[in-house]
Design an enzyme around this catalytic site. Structure first.
Site, PDB file in Angstrom:
ATOM      1  N   HIS A  55      -6.934  -8.756  -2.790  1.00  0.00           N
ATOM      2  CA  HIS A  55      -7.270  -8.128  -1.507  1.00  0.00           C
ATOM      3  C   HIS A  55      -7.369  -9.186  -0.411  1.00  0.00           C
ATOM      4  CE1 HIS A  55     -10.413  -5.631   0.934  1.00  0.00           C
ATOM      5  NE2 HIS A  55      -9.214  -5.531   1.457  1.00  0.00           N
ATOM      6  N   GLU A  58      -3.922 -10.266   0.694  1.00  0.00           N
ATOM      7  CA  GLU A  58      -3.317  -9.253   1.567  1.00  0.00           C
ATOM      8  C   GLU A  58      -3.742  -9.471   3.016  1.00  0.00           C
ATOM      9  OE1 GLU A  58      -4.679  -5.526   3.502  1.00  0.00           O
ATOM     10  OE2 GLU A  58      -4.986  -5.204   1.352  1.00  0.00           O
ATOM     11  N   HIS A  59      -5.025  -9.802   3.237  1.00  0.00           N
ATOM     12  CA  HIS A  59      -5.514 -10.084   4.588  1.00  0.00           C
ATOM     13  C   HIS A  59      -4.912 -11.391   5.127  1.00  0.00           C
ATOM     14  CE1 HIS A  59      -9.140  -7.340   5.328  1.00  0.00           C
ATOM     15  NE2 HIS A  59      -8.578  -6.888   4.223  1.00  0.00           N
TER      16      HIS A  59
END
Length: 818
Positions: A55, A58-59
Site C-alpha cells: 500500500h 502504491e502511494h
C-alpha cells in the site's frame, strides 16, 4: 439509447515482447480516453516484516519519477485537465488508472508508465508520505466499513491473510531500519515489471493508433524475473459464523457474508448479476418482500475481496429496529435457493443481458477500462451454488463505547461470538420478477402543452431527455420523514426504471424536495407518469415508516467522517432554516404540504409534462441570496478536527465565475500537494469550484487527526498567501495552457448530455439565464491575469464565506486576510 459514444468493439488483446499484456478498446465519438495498469502483486505478496509495504509503494510511486518530477507527475497533470486519477491496492493486485481528454492520452500514459517503472523513492518524500498513511490508518480505524471487514476476516479459517495487517502505519513502515529501503526497492523491482502488468487503453483513437502508443511507451520497460505463483490458504472451515461488533454511534447493521472458493475469473461478473437482481425492487423481488415484512429498509452488495478464485461477498442490510434478524437471514437463503432452483431463469437471463448491454453502452472510457467481462450462465450457477448456509457469516453491529478486546487486520475491535440459534423458516412463495415494463416503453405522443419550461435536446442526443422538479415547502416546512417515506414509495418505479437505464432519484436538499430524471425520453415520460400520482398518494405503510427512516438516516450520518458530515450539512446552512418545528407525518400533513408547496421545473428534450405536478408553480424564479461571513460550530462526537470553508461567488456574473473557475483549477492540485503532501495535515481534504443548491463558490475542506481547527485555518491562510506569489508570476505559456485546459473541460461538459442537462438545471436554480454556461466560456477567453489576482484578493477578503468546523471560531476576525 442514443449516445455520442459507440459501444466498444471486441477488445484487442496482445502481449509485448517484454511480457506486458495490452488490452485495446475503441470508442468512437468519445472526448476522453482512459489508461489502466493492473500490477499482479498486492498486499498479500508483501514481505511480512513490513506490513503495509505494498500500500505504501502504491502511494510513493506518485511522488515523482525519472522523467517527471513531483510537480509534473500524473496527479497534477490530470487534475489540471479536469480529469480523474486514482489507484488502489488489493490482495494480489494493485491498479492505477486515469481519464484525460483524448488529445492528452499520450502525455498521461508517459507519466503513468514512468512512475511505475522508475519512481524516485526519495527518502524525504517517503517520510512525508508515511505520515499521510498514518493519517489514513487513523481515519480507517474509526471507519465502520473497515472495521466490519476486519471482523469478517476474523471469521475465516485461521491463517488466511485477510486477517493480517496490510493497511500500513507509521509503526509498521520502519523507514529508519537500514533494511527498509532495499526491501521496498526489491519489492518494486519484482512486482512492478512488465511481465506482471496489464495495460488497458480506451479512447476514440483507432485500435491501430492505441496499439502503436502502447508499443512505443510500453516496449522500453525492462523485463524482470519470473516469480512463482503463491499458494492461497483456504477460507474454510470458518472460525466463527455468528459475530457481534460494537461500534460507537452505530445504528445497528446486519451483514450477511459468504466465503467463496474455486470461482475462476468470472466472480466479479457473477456478483454483478446478483447485484442487478437485488436492485430489482418490483413486488416479486427480495427488497420489496423484506420491506413488506418489516425486516429491512434496503441492502447493498459488495465484493471487497476477489482473488485467485476466492471471494468474500457482503450483503449489508439496513435492518428495521427490533426486527427478527434470523427471519431476515431465512428469507435471504430461501430467495437464493429459489434462484438456484429456477435455472435456466426463462426470460430473466435474456432481460439481464439486455440490461447489461444498455448499461455498458453508456460507459465512458474509464468505466469501460474498469468493467469486468459479461457473466456466463456457468459462472453465475457456480457462484449461486456457493451461497449456502455452510459458507455464511452473520455479522451484527451494535452501539457500544467499550474498548477493543482483540486486534484483527491491524485494527482494534470490540468483537464477540454469538451462539448459533435454530434456523428460522421462510413461508414466502418466491417467483421470478415480472418483465421490466420500462425496457421497451411506448413512444410518447407529441406534447401539446408542457407545464414545465423545455429546452431543446443537445445535438447528437435526439432520444435523450431530462426532467427536474423542485418543491419548496410552505410555512410548516417538510413533515418529519416525508422525503424518506416518498423515497420508499417510489422504489417500485425507480428501481426497474433504473435497470432500464434511467437515472432517477428523489432527494431532500436545502429544506425542499428535488426529483431528477435523466435518460431515454420515452422511458423518462413513462416513469414520470407513474411517479407523480405516487408522490401525492403514497401507500400508507410508507408514511408510517417515514419518521423511523429519517431517524435511522440521521443516526447513520453520525458515524461518517467529520468532513463528510460537514459536506452533507453545508447546503442546508446556505438557506434560511424554518422557524417552526416541522409537523408529524400523517395523511393530513401530506395533504397540507402539497397544498402549500411551490414547485419549479425544467425539461430538456421531448419530456414535456401535460399534467401539473403537485403543489403550486412558483410565481417567479428564486434568486440566490447575498452571502455574509458566518462560522458554524457543529456538535460532533470526539474525533478528528475538521474545517470546511465555502466562499460564495459574488457577484454571480459570467466574468467573475470564469475567473473563479480558473482560480480553482490552479489551486486544487497545489492544495493537495501543500496540505497533504508537504504538511501531512490529514488524509481527507477537498478543494474546488462547487454549486450547492442555489449558491456557487470555492470550497476548501480538510480533516486532521493532530492539528486543531485554528491550525487548519492558519494552514489555508498560509497556502493562499503562497499561491498569490505564484499567480502573480504565471508565465504566458502556463497561463495559456491553463485557460485551454479549463475551456476543454467546460466544452466536454457542454457536449455530454447528462452534464449539460445538470448544468442547465443548476443555472436555473442559481437564477442564471439560459445559455449562461456558454457566456462563462466566452468570458474565459477574455480573461486577463489581473482578473485572476482580483478573484484571489476577493477570496482572501472572505466577506461572503461560510465556515463549518467541529470547534468554535478561533477568533472574531477569522477570515483569510492578504
Amino acid at each position: 439509447m442514443s449516445t455520442l459514444i459507440e459501444p466498444s468493439k471486441q477488445p484487442l488483446n496482445l502481449q509485448l515482447p517484454n511480457g506486458l499484456e495490452v488490452r485495446i478498446a475503441h470508442q468512437a465519438g468519445a472526448r476522453m480516453a482512459a489508461a489502466r495498469v493492473e500490477v499482479r502483486g498486492g498486499s498479500h505478496d508483501e514481505p511480512g516484516e513490513y506490513p503495509g509495504l505494498a500500500h505504501f509503494l502504491e502511494h510513493c510511486v506518485f511522488l515523482g519519477s525519472r522523467d517527471f518530477p513531483p510537480g509534473e507527475g500524473l496527479i497534477p497533470f490530470v487534475q489540471g485537465l479536469g480529469g480523474r486519477v486514482n489507484a488502489s491496492t488489493r490482495a494480489r493486485s494493485t491498479e492505477f488508472f486515469c481519464e484525460v481528454p483524448a488529445t492528452h492520452l499520450e502525455q498521461a500514459l508517459a507519466r503513468l508508465l514512468d512512475m511505475l517503472a522508475t519512481p524516485l523513492l526519495d527518502s524525504t518524500a517517503l517520510h512525508r508520505e508515511r505520515a499521510v498513511l498514518e493519517a489514513e490508518y487513523s481515519a480507517r480505524a474509526c471507519d465502520p466499513q473497515t472495521l466490519c471487514e476486519a471482523a469478517l476476516a476474523y471469521a475465516l479459517a485461521p491463517g488466511h491473510p485477510l486477517a493480517d495487517f496490510h493497511a500500513g502505519n507509521a509503526a509498521s513502515l520502519a523507514l529508519e531500519s537500514p533494511d527498509f529501503i532495499p526491501t521496498l526497492q526489491r519489492f518494486h523491482h519484482d512486482q512492478y515489471q512488465p511481465g506482471r502488468m496489464r495495460l488497458t487503453l480506451v479512447g476514440p483513437q483507432s485500435p491501430e493508433e492505441l496499439l502503436e502508443l502502447a508499443r512505443r511507451l510500453g516496449n522500453p520497460l525492462e523485463p524482470g524475473r519470473s516469480l512463482p505463483e503463491p499458494s492461497v490458504p483456504p477460507m474454510l472451515p470458518l472460525r466463527a459464523d455468528r459475530l457481534r461488533l460494537g461500534l460507537p454511534r452505530d445504528p445497528g447493521r446486519l451483514i450477511i457474508a459468504f466465503a467463496l472458493e474455486g470461482q475462476g475469473d468470472g466472480l466479479e461478473a457473477a456478483a454483478g448479476f446478483l447485484q442487478r437482481l437485488l436492485n430489482d425492487e418490483s413486488f416479486a423481488g427480495l427488497q420489496a418482500r423484506l420491506a413488506l415484512l418489516g425486516l429491512s429498509d434496503g441492502v447493498r452488495l459488495r465484493l471487497p475481496y476477489a482473488q485467485a478464485g476466492q471471494g468474500l461477498l457482503l450483503m449489508e442490510f439496513e435492518p428495521v429496529h427490533g426486527a427478527d434478524r434470523s427471519q431476515l437471514e431465512a428469507e435471504l437463503l430461501a430467495w437464493l435457493a429459489f434462484l438456484r432452483a429456477s435455472v435456466p431463469w426463462p426470460g430473466l437471463w435474456e432481460e439481464q443481458e439486455e440490461i447489461l448491454r444498455r448499461r455498458t453502452a453508456t460507459f465512458g472510457p474509464l468505466e469501460t477500462a474498469m468493467a469486468p467481462a459479461a457473466p456466463s450462465k456457468v459462472d453465475v450457477r457456480a457462484f449461486l451454488e456457493q451461497l449456502r448456509p455452510e459458507r455464511l457469516i452473520r455479522l451484527e453491529t451494535c452501539e457500544s463505547d467499550a474498548g477493543p478486546n482483540l486486534e484483527v487486520a491491524g485494527f482494534p475491535l470490540n468483537l464477540e461470538r454469538l451462539d448459533t440459534r435454530p434456523a428460522a423458516r421462510s413461508s414466502t412463495h418466491w417467483r421470478l420478477p415480472p418483465a421490466n415494463p420500462y425496457l421497451h416503453p411506448e413512444p410518447p405522443a407529441p406534447t401539446r402543452r408542457s407545464v414545465v419550461p423545455l429546452l431543446p435536446c443537445l445535438s447528437g442526443y435526439p432520444d435523450q431527455g431530462a426532467l427536474f422538479l423542485r418543491w419548496l415547502p410552505g410555512q410548516g416546512g417538510l413533515p418529519l420523514g416525508l422525503a424518506q417515506s416518498l423515497q420508499q414509495a417510489l422504489r417500485p418505479v425507480l428501481g426497474p426504471a433504473s435497470l432500464a437505464g434511467l437515472d432517477g432519484r428523489l432527494q431532500q436538499e436545502q429544506g425542499g424536495l428535488t426529483l431528477s430524471l435523466l435518460g431515454n425520453a420515452s422511458l423518462l415520460r413513462q416513469a414520470a407518469t407513474d411517479l407523480l400520482p405516487i408522490l401525492q398518494a403514497p401507500p400508507r405503510w410508507t408514511l408510517a415508516q417515514g419518521p423511523r427512516l429519517q431517524q435511522a438516516a440521521l443516526h447513520r450520518a453520525t458515524a461518517e467522517l467529520p468532513i463528510r458530515q460537514m459536506l452533507q450539512r453545508l447546503p442546508d446552512l446556505l438557506e434560511q432554516p424554518p422557524t417552526e418545528a416541522p409537523p408529524a407525518l400523517d395523511p393530513q400533513a401530506l395533504v397540507c404540504f402539497w397544498s402549500q408547496a411551490r414547485w419549479q421545473g425544467l425539461g430538456l428534450g421531448d419530456v414535456g409534462l401535460e399534467v401539473e405536478p403537485p403543489g403550486l408553480p412558483m410565481s417567479r424564479e428564486v434568486q440566490a441570496g447575498e452571502g455574509d461571513r458566518r462560522w458554524h460550530p457543529l456538535e460532533m462526537p470526539a474525533g478528528d478536527n475538521a474545517l470546511l470553508l465555502f466562499h460564495l461567488l459574488q457577484p454571480a456574473s459570467p466574468a467573475t465565475e470564469a475567473a473563479w473557475r480558473l482560480l480553482a483549477s490552479l489551486l486544487e492540485p497545489a492544495f493537495h500537494q501543500r496540505l497533504r503532501g508537504e504538511l501531512q495535515l490529514g488524509y481527507a481534504l477537498a478543494c474546488g469550484f462547487r454549486q450547492l443548491g442555489r449558491q456557487r463558490g470555492l470550497l476548501f475542506a480538510v480533516q486532521s487527526p493532530r492539528v486543531p481547527v485554528a491550525g487548519l485555518l492558519d494552514a489555508i491562510r498560509d497556502f493562499l498567501a503562497r499561491q498569490r506569489k505564484r499567480l502573480a508570476h504565471l508565465s504566458a505559456g502556463e497561463w495559456g495552457e491553463r485557460v485551454r485546459s479549463l475551456d476543454l473541460q467546460l466544452s466536454r461538459q457542454a457536449a455530454s448530455f447528462p452534464d449539460h442537462a445538470r448544468q442547465c438545471w443548476l443555472d436555473r436554480l442559481a437564477g442564471m439565464p439560459d445559455g449562461h454556461a456558454q457566456r462563462v466560456r466566452d468570458a474565459l477567453t477574455r480573461l486577463q491575469p489581473s482578473h485572476l489576482l482580483m478573484a484571489h484578493d476577493q477570496l482572501c477578503a472572505g466577506q461572503s464565506c461560510l465556515a463549518l468546523a467541529n470547534a468554535a471560531a478561533p477568533s472574531p476576525d477569522w477570515h483569510l486576510p492578504h
